[in-house]
Design a protein around this motif. Structure first.
Motif, PDB file in Angstrom:
ATOM      1  N   ARG A  24      -3.500   0.192  -2.944  1.00  0.00           N
ATOM      2  CA  ARG A  24      -4.378   1.141  -2.230  1.00  0.00           C
ATOM      3  C   ARG A  24      -5.848   0.805  -2.505  1.00  0.00           C
ATOM      4  O   ARG A  24      -6.683   0.831  -1.610  1.00  0.00           O
ATOM      5  CB  ARG A  24      -4.026   2.582  -2.598  1.00  0.00           C
ATOM      6  N   LEU A  25      -6.157   0.450  -3.759  1.00  0.00           N
ATOM      7  CA  LEU A  25      -7.526   0.007  -4.070  1.00  0.00           C
ATOM      8  C   LEU A  25      -7.840  -1.280  -3.299  1.00  0.00           C
ATOM      9  O   LEU A  25      -8.918  -1.436  -2.724  1.00  0.00           O
ATOM     10  CB  LEU A  25      -7.689  -0.237  -5.581  1.00  0.00           C
ATOM     11  N   ASN A  48       0.798  -1.217   0.000  1.00  0.00           N
ATOM     12  CA  ASN A  48       0.000   0.000   0.000  1.00  0.00           C
ATOM     13  C   ASN A  48       0.839   1.280   0.000  1.00  0.00           C
ATOM     14  O   ASN A  48       0.409   2.321  -0.488  1.00  0.00           O
ATOM     15  CB  ASN A  48      -0.880  -0.114   1.254  1.00  0.00           C
ATOM     16  N   LEU A  71       2.160   0.958  -4.181  1.00  0.00           N
ATOM     17  CA  LEU A  71       1.378   0.602  -5.367  1.00  0.00           C
ATOM     18  C   LEU A  71      -0.073   1.084  -5.299  1.00  0.00           C
ATOM     19  O   LEU A  71      -0.746   0.877  -4.290  1.00  0.00           O
ATOM     20  CB  LEU A  71       1.365  -0.921  -5.551  1.00  0.00           C
ATOM     21  N   GLU A  72      -0.542   1.654  -6.405  1.00  0.00           N
ATOM     22  CA  GLU A  72      -1.932   2.124  -6.478  1.00  0.00           C
ATOM     23  C   GLU A  72      -2.908   0.940  -6.396  1.00  0.00           C
ATOM     24  O   GLU A  72      -3.947   1.025  -5.755  1.00  0.00           O
ATOM     25  CB  GLU A  72      -2.138   2.896  -7.795  1.00  0.00           C
ATOM     26  N   THR A  73      -2.545  -0.176  -7.053  1.00  0.00           N
ATOM     27  CA  THR A  73      -3.417  -1.365  -6.981  1.00  0.00           C
ATOM     28  C   THR A  73      -3.571  -1.806  -5.529  1.00  0.00           C
ATOM     29  O   THR A  73      -4.642  -2.264  -5.120  1.00  0.00           O
ATOM     30  CB  THR A  73      -2.836  -2.544  -7.797  1.00  0.00           C
TER      31      THR A  73
END
Ligand code: NAD
Length: 355
Positions: free
Chosen positions: A194-195, A187, A190-192
């Protein structure tokens, strides 16, 4: 109505260990309809394809699939690569059957406690890695090369829907275990991730009885070695899960002991799944009666639990395995001083008779 199980023995030791898993399932006294089909190298030999259409149809019509292992030197040089057993068979069946949740338990067996390579692994471990299996960086597009082949790129992609469905599976599993779930991501970078964390927190609201926390993947790799007993359910994405599940599974000992389940959505009120040992087709020992059938037998126990909702029979099978080990019975791969070495089918008999 008997449970319909599609049985894909596959190659190498696959048919040997699957015979024993079927033997043990029959010994439970529950009624099954077993339907065998060619898959992997055997599919190529019989029908010219690693996943013959009639095998796929049979799997789709079944309540669950029990698989051995595929591959071997005979099919290693087939071109194109997409026609080989591992890719045209294994990867295709996972995506054709939409098997997006990969479950790999790692559990200490009292009788084999010394098999752990870690001192810390010799305390009691009972954890489950729930890995997302059909998304993330292994499947994301675009991927390729640029700058005359000197730069390579892959795409890591997750949609809310993909994260939500695997998270729900993991929370459901946690409710049937010790009610603790650790979601693993990266987290901070990486943006993935965070999602991923956002969606897991949303799903967690529907499971107030489960205690949920988040851990960065690098920390999780370290914690698995430092204190594996702290984990119950580890939920994570495809690539992190690939690495962490191998790490976690070896903490308990031998490859011949490790089962797995790959689950899809519910069919009626039961979850559809494919169950297989973690190991491969072991061509070096195939046909010699040396293979350890325990991973395949424990995969059958997972099938009872997850696809047939029969936790009790799953436990009975697991207890029978533990009892045989406690009685000093071993296959060659886990043999120690003062234990008795049995063949694959003798081990199957020993476990079936202890049910
Ligand atoms: P492997 O898991 O087949 O064997 C690794 C080592 O572990 C070998 O020495 C083998 O004898 C031993 N071993 C494995 N399972 C055992 C068991 N049940 N009892 C006792 N010993 C056991 O891995 P590999 O040698 O890297 O691969 C062999 C073939 O299997 C390759 O063609 C590979 O592509 C394929 N493979 C298939 C799967 C699968 O079907 N899911 C998974 C991994 C590898």
């Amino acid at each position: 109505m008997p449970f319909r199980v599609a049985v894909l023995p596959g190659d190498g030791i696959g048919p040997e260990v699957i015979d024993e898993a079927v033997k043990v399932l029959k010994a439970t006294g529950i009624e099954f309809e077993f339907e065998f089909a060619a898959f992997g190298g055997a599919g190529i030999d019989e029908c010219g394809e690693p996943l013959p259409p009639k095998t796929l149809e049979l799997c789709k019509a079944a309540d669950a699939v029990l698989m051995g292992a595929v591959g071997g030197p005979k099919w290693d040089k087939i071109e194109p690569v997409s026609k080989r057993p591992e890719i045209g068979g294994l990867l295709s069946i996972r995506s054709e059957l939409n098997l997006y949740a990969n479950l790999r338990p790692a559990k200490t067996m009292e009788a084999l406690i010394h098999a752990s390579p870690l001192k810390e692994g010799r305390s009691k471990i009972d954890l489950m890695v729930v890995r997302e299996l059909t998304g993330g960086i292994y499947f994301g597009e675009p991927r390729g090369r640029r700058d005359n082949g000197n730069t390579a790129y892959d795409t890591r992609l997750y949609s809310r829907h993909e994260v939500e469905r695997i998270a729900r599976q993991a929370f459901e599993i946690a409710t049937k275990r010790r009610h603790q779930l650790v979601s693993v991501d990266k987290n901070n970078v990486l943006e993935t991730s965070r999602l991923w964390r956002e969606v897991v927190d949303e799903v967690a609201k529907d499971y107030p009885q489960v205690s949920t926390s988040h851990m960065l993947v690098d920390n999780c790799a370290m914690q698995l070695v430092r204190d594996p007993g702290q984990f119950d359910v580890i939920l994570t994405e495809n690539m992190f899960g690939d690495i962490l599940s191998d790490e976690a599974s070896m903490i308990t000992g031998s490859l011949g002991l490790l089962p797995s389940a790959s689950l899809s959505d519910a069919k009626g009120d039961a979850v559809f799944g494919l169950y297989e040992p973690v190991h491969g087709s072991a061509p070096d020992i195939a046909g010699q009666g040396k293979a350890n059938p325990i991973a395949a037998i424990l995969s059958a126990a997972m099938m009872m639990r997850y696809s047939f909702g029969d936790r009790e029979t799953g436990e009975r099978i697991e207890n029978a395995v533990e009892a045989a080990l406690r009685d000093g019975l071993r296959t060659a791969d886990i043999h120690e001083k003062h234990t008795q070495v049995l063949s694959t089918s003798e081990m199957g008999d020993a476990i079936a008779s202890r049910l």
